[in-house]
Write a protein that holds these residues in place. Structure first.
Motif, mmCIF file in Angstrom:
data_model
loop_
_atom_site.group_PDB
_atom_site.id
_atom_site.type_symbol
_atom_site.label_atom_id
_atom_site.label_comp_id
_atom_site.label_asym_id
_atom_site.label_seq_id
_atom_site.Cartn_x
_atom_site.Cartn_y
_atom_site.Cartn_z
ATOM 1 N N ALA A 1 -4.165 -11.385 10.761
ATOM 2 C CA ALA A 1 -3.921 -12.678 10.372
ATOM 3 C C ALA A 1 -3.135 -13.003 11.965
ATOM 4 N N PRO A 2 -3.342 -14.305 12.628
ATOM 5 C CA PRO A 2 -2.740 -14.686 13.788
ATOM 6 C C PRO A 2 -1.183 -14.975 13.478
ATOM 7 N N ARG A 3 -0.458 -14.620 14.566
ATOM 8 C CA ARG A 3 1.077 -15.161 14.433
ATOM 9 C C ARG A 3 1.622 -15.025 15.800
ATOM 10 N N VAL A 4 2.806 -15.198 15.921
ATOM 11 C CA VAL A 4 3.604 -15.506 17.335
ATOM 12 C C VAL A 4 4.100 -14.231 17.657
ATOM 13 N N LEU A 5 3.849 -13.428 18.597
ATOM 14 C CA LEU A 5 4.652 -12.154 19.139
ATOM 15 C C LEU A 5 5.963 -12.163 19.907
ATOM 16 N N VAL A 6 6.710 -13.045 19.135
ATOM 17 C CA VAL A 6 7.828 -13.237 19.757
ATOM 18 C C VAL A 6 8.851 -12.107 19.258
ATOM 19 N N GLY A 7 9.934 -11.770 20.017
ATOM 20 C CA GLY A 7 11.215 -10.801 19.544
ATOM 21 C C GLY A 7 10.414 -9.285 19.296
ATOM 22 N N ASP A 8 10.377 -8.678 18.154
ATOM 23 C CA ASP A 8 9.826 -7.370 17.846
ATOM 24 C C ASP A 8 8.755 -7.598 17.085
ATOM 25 N N GLN A 9 7.994 -8.670 17.137
ATOM 26 C CA GLN A 9 6.857 -8.810 16.244
ATOM 27 C C GLN A 9 5.984 -7.829 16.499
ATOM 28 N N ALA A 10 5.729 -7.529 17.545
ATOM 29 C CA ALA A 10 4.563 -6.513 18.172
ATOM 30 C C ALA A 10 4.954 -5.258 17.036
ATOM 31 N N LEU A 11 6.204 -4.648 17.032
ATOM 32 C CA LEU A 11 6.379 -3.368 16.325
ATOM 33 C C LEU A 11 5.945 -3.568 15.045
ATOM 34 N N ASP A 12 6.114 -4.649 14.391
ATOM 35 C CA ASP A 12 5.709 -4.928 13.252
ATOM 36 C C ASP A 12 4.133 -5.054 13.109
ATOM 37 N N LEU A 13 3.515 -5.407 13.913
ATOM 38 C CA LEU A 13 2.101 -5.372 13.815
ATOM 39 C C LEU A 13 1.486 -4.133 14.176
ATOM 40 N N GLU A 14 2.223 -2.892 14.807
ATOM 41 C CA GLU A 14 1.939 -1.958 15.205
ATOM 42 C C GLU A 14 1.875 -1.245 13.625
ATOM 43 N N GLN A 15 2.672 -1.310 12.939
ATOM 44 C CA GLN A 15 3.034 -0.717 11.699
ATOM 45 C C GLN A 15 2.010 -1.223 10.778
ATOM 46 N N GLU A 16 1.727 -2.569 10.730
ATOM 47 C CA GLU A 16 0.704 -2.858 9.939
ATOM 48 C C GLU A 16 -0.677 -2.336 10.390
ATOM 49 N N LEU A 17 -1.016 -2.105 11.651
ATOM 50 C CA LEU A 17 -2.303 -1.455 12.072
ATOM 51 C C LEU A 17 -2.246 0.064 11.560
ATOM 52 N N VAL A 18 -1.129 0.640 11.553
ATOM 53 C CA VAL A 18 -1.070 1.987 11.034
ATOM 54 C C VAL A 18 -1.154 2.276 9.529
ATOM 55 N N ASP A 19 -0.548 1.150 8.861
ATOM 56 C CA ASP A 19 -0.901 1.093 7.359
ATOM 57 C C ASP A 19 -2.332 0.741 7.125
ATOM 58 N N ARG A 20 -2.880 -0.076 7.610
ATOM 59 C CA ARG A 20 -4.166 -0.616 7.471
ATOM 60 C C ARG A 20 -5.148 0.663 7.644
ATOM 61 N N PHE A 21 -5.180 1.397 8.687
ATOM 62 C CA PHE A 21 -5.689 2.599 8.922
ATOM 63 C C PHE A 21 -5.714 3.571 7.990
ATOM 64 N N ALA A 22 -4.713 3.714 7.373
ATOM 65 C CA ALA A 22 -4.183 4.662 6.395
ATOM 66 C C ALA A 22 -4.989 4.295 4.987
ATOM 67 N N ALA A 23 -5.065 3.181 4.898
ATOM 68 C CA ALA A 23 -5.855 2.554 3.968
ATOM 69 C C ALA A 23 -7.233 2.912 3.886
ATOM 70 N N VAL A 24 -7.742 2.591 4.926
ATOM 71 C CA VAL A 24 -9.250 3.038 5.059
ATOM 72 C C VAL A 24 -9.501 4.354 4.701
ATOM 73 N N ARG A 25 -8.669 5.232 5.477
ATOM 74 C CA ARG A 25 -8.945 6.723 5.393
ATOM 75 C C ARG A 25 -8.888 6.899 3.810
ATOM 76 N N ALA A 26 -7.734 6.375 3.005
ATOM 77 C CA ALA A 26 -7.827 6.666 1.624
ATOM 78 C C ALA A 26 -8.988 6.298 0.911
ATOM 79 N N ALA A 27 -9.322 4.780 1.358
ATOM 80 C CA ALA A 27 -10.574 4.445 0.586
ATOM 81 C C ALA A 27 -11.782 5.402 0.918
ATOM 82 N N GLY A 28 -11.815 5.698 2.235
ATOM 83 C CA GLY A 28 -13.222 6.645 2.569
ATOM 84 C C GLY A 28 -13.050 7.950 1.880
ATOM 85 N N GLU A 29 -11.918 8.710 1.586
ATOM 86 C CA GLU A 29 -11.965 9.863 0.934
ATOM 87 C C GLU A 29 -12.908 9.841 -0.356
#
Length: 497
Positions: free
Chosen positions: A90-118
């Protein structure tokens, strides 16, 4: 994935009506630009992350439908090949430390795909071109069941009138040449697409800036050196995608007819230039007509969808594509940057995004923009050199003559990107984390492509054949990718315990 279509066959009358609606949409769009009926709030960013799925043998797994069913998450959608899927962030404004939150979101999303793929025996591989893919994987049963994909394949093959001939040669001298009776090779290409919302009066500057930096951008982010067992370009995805979707038979290509995948031919003064060119030079591939009367909608004070113009725009594959869209009834414009490959890690992808957004922000605001100091052909040459030769590709840049991409980035572009992120309100912590990754790649001269090439070379020197080396390389790649350690820190097999 693009807009859906209802069928795969259209009459001559359908095509004529579609042409008329596209031109009507274009006229309405011109009126809208003149009246400034656009959302011009703070620039927002969004992402699309494409990935492949592999089985335990590191081979393509045709299981995207099963994985998506297991995920139960509407942000994941199937892509062209049954071994592909796409994550929409989802789109957002990357001010402050929002990029750090987005990185964690991507990490979690990839973990979800790995779990679903198992559950179905597969795992995600975020890499520009899946290195273990072979020609047999691009034959019967390769395509995701989707009306748009079937229609697009049929339209491209019908326009071309003959099988697609792929002919790619790498700097090492390895060459791959074969015929395909479908657009299946396109499914080998997975990307990390960046969206930037901009106001109409700033669109031309943002697009020109994105074009100017496309060469260094692809050079530093290259992650696609192998296709069908051959070491080709550092970002093979660029040339492969161009050839795999080429609607021109040889004779039309020889006449100079424009390809559907293109860098462009000039700097622009308005977003209208791009949409007008799309309508003027490219015949329709998916001529589906909507019920919307865009003139009536506009005169009622509302934002039309311009469905035909947008559907047509989606079949012209610019590396920086103009986008018109609506959200909550308000129209807006975006630059869709399609230069980057997927992977290797969420951290690497956020670093690529920060580099891009920082540079576009500062270059688009420059009183003497870089595109007034270099020819468009020089920018296109940079793009091809970066895709072919990667981080050591030679680039022209005003004031620096010609130098390698890593040197240009270290000496000039990284300081600019830092300034651009600071001006956009990104925190120093975030900027240092992500641009530090770009700096690390340039200092070590190791990005995803160079690591893959060096790893396979090391494995072959130890006695492995190419197929075995590619599978083992991908296994190591996925282990590193799951750790989210940036690619410039990855070791080679001899460095493993």
């Amino acid at each position: 994935m693009g807009a859906q279509v209802g069928g795969a066959e259209w009459s001559n009358q359908d095509r004529q009506r579609y042409r008329e609606k596209v031109r009507q949409d274009l006229d309405v769009f011109e009126r809208m630009l003149a009246s400034h009926r656009f959302d011009a709030t703070v620039p927002t960013t969004g992402f699309e992350v494409e990935m492949s799925l592999v089985d335990e043998q590191m081979r393509p797994s045709r299981s995207n439908a099963e994985v998506i069913d297991a995920l139960q998450d509407a942000s994941f959608v199937p892509e062209l090949g049954r071994f592909n899927l796409e994550l929409n962030v989802a789109p957002r404004v990357l001010v402050g430390d929002q990029a750090l939150d987005l990185e964690q979101e991507l990490v979690d999303r990839f973990a979800a795909v790995r779990a679903a793929g198992e559950a179905v025996g597969c795992r995600p591989a975020a890499v520009g071109v899946l290195p273990t893919l072979l020609p047999d994987d691009l034959r019967d049963g390769w395509m995701t069941e989707n009306t748009r994909y079937l229609a697009l394949n049929d339209a491209i093959m019908r326009a071309r009138g003959e099988d697609i001939f792929l002919d790619l040669e790498g700097g090492s001298g390895e060459r791959l040449a074969f015929y395909s009776d479908s657009i299946a090779p396109e499914s080998a290409c997975t990307s990390f697409q960046l969206h930037l919302q901009v106001a109409p009066q700033r669109f031309a500057a943002a697009w020109n800036a994105a074009q100017a930096i496309a060469g260094p951008q692809v050079a530093v982010g290259a992650n696609s050196p192998f296709f069908c067992g051959k070491a080709l370009w550092h970002e093979t995805r660029i040339e492969l995608f161009m050839q795999a979707t080429d609607t021109r038979p040889v004779e039309l290509a020889n006449q100079g007819v424009r390809p559907r995948v293109l860098f462009g031919d000039r700097w622009i003064t308005s977003i209208f230039d791009l949409f007008e060119d799309n309508v003027r030079y490219f015949p329709a591939l998916l001529p589906e007509v909507s019920e919307e009367d865009p003139v009536a909608v506009l005169e009622a004070g509302e934002a039309p969808e311009l469905a035909e113009l947008m559907l047509h725009n989606g079949t012209v594959y610019r590396w920086n594509r103009p986008i018109y869209d609506t959200a909550d009834g308000r129209p807006h414009l975006r630059v869709e940057n399609r230069v980057l490959p997927s992977g290797p890690t969420p951290l690497d992808m956020l670093a690529n995004a920060a580099f891009y957004y920082g540079l576009v922000a500062v270059l688009a605001a420059d009183e003497r923009p870089v595109w007034t100091q270099m020819s468009f052909s020089a920018a296109e040459a940079n793009f091809r050199h970066g895709a072919r030769d990667g981080i050591l590709g030679r680039m022209y840049w005003p004031g620096y003559s010609t130098l390698t991409a890593d040197e240009l980035t270290l000496r000039h572009l990284l300081p600019l990107a830092h300034d651009g992120l600071a001006q956009a309100g990104v925190s120093a912590t975030s900027a240092d984390r992500y641009l530090g990754v770009i700096e690390g790649r340039c200092l070590s001269r190791q990005n995803g492509a160079s690591w893959q090439l060096d790893c396979v070379r090391r494995l072959e020197e130890a006695g492995a054949d190419r197929a075995t080396a590619l599978r083992e390389m991908l296994r190591i790649y996925l282990e590193y990718a799951e750790s989210n350690e940036p690619v410039h820190t990855w070791g080679l097999p001899a460095d493993q315990d």
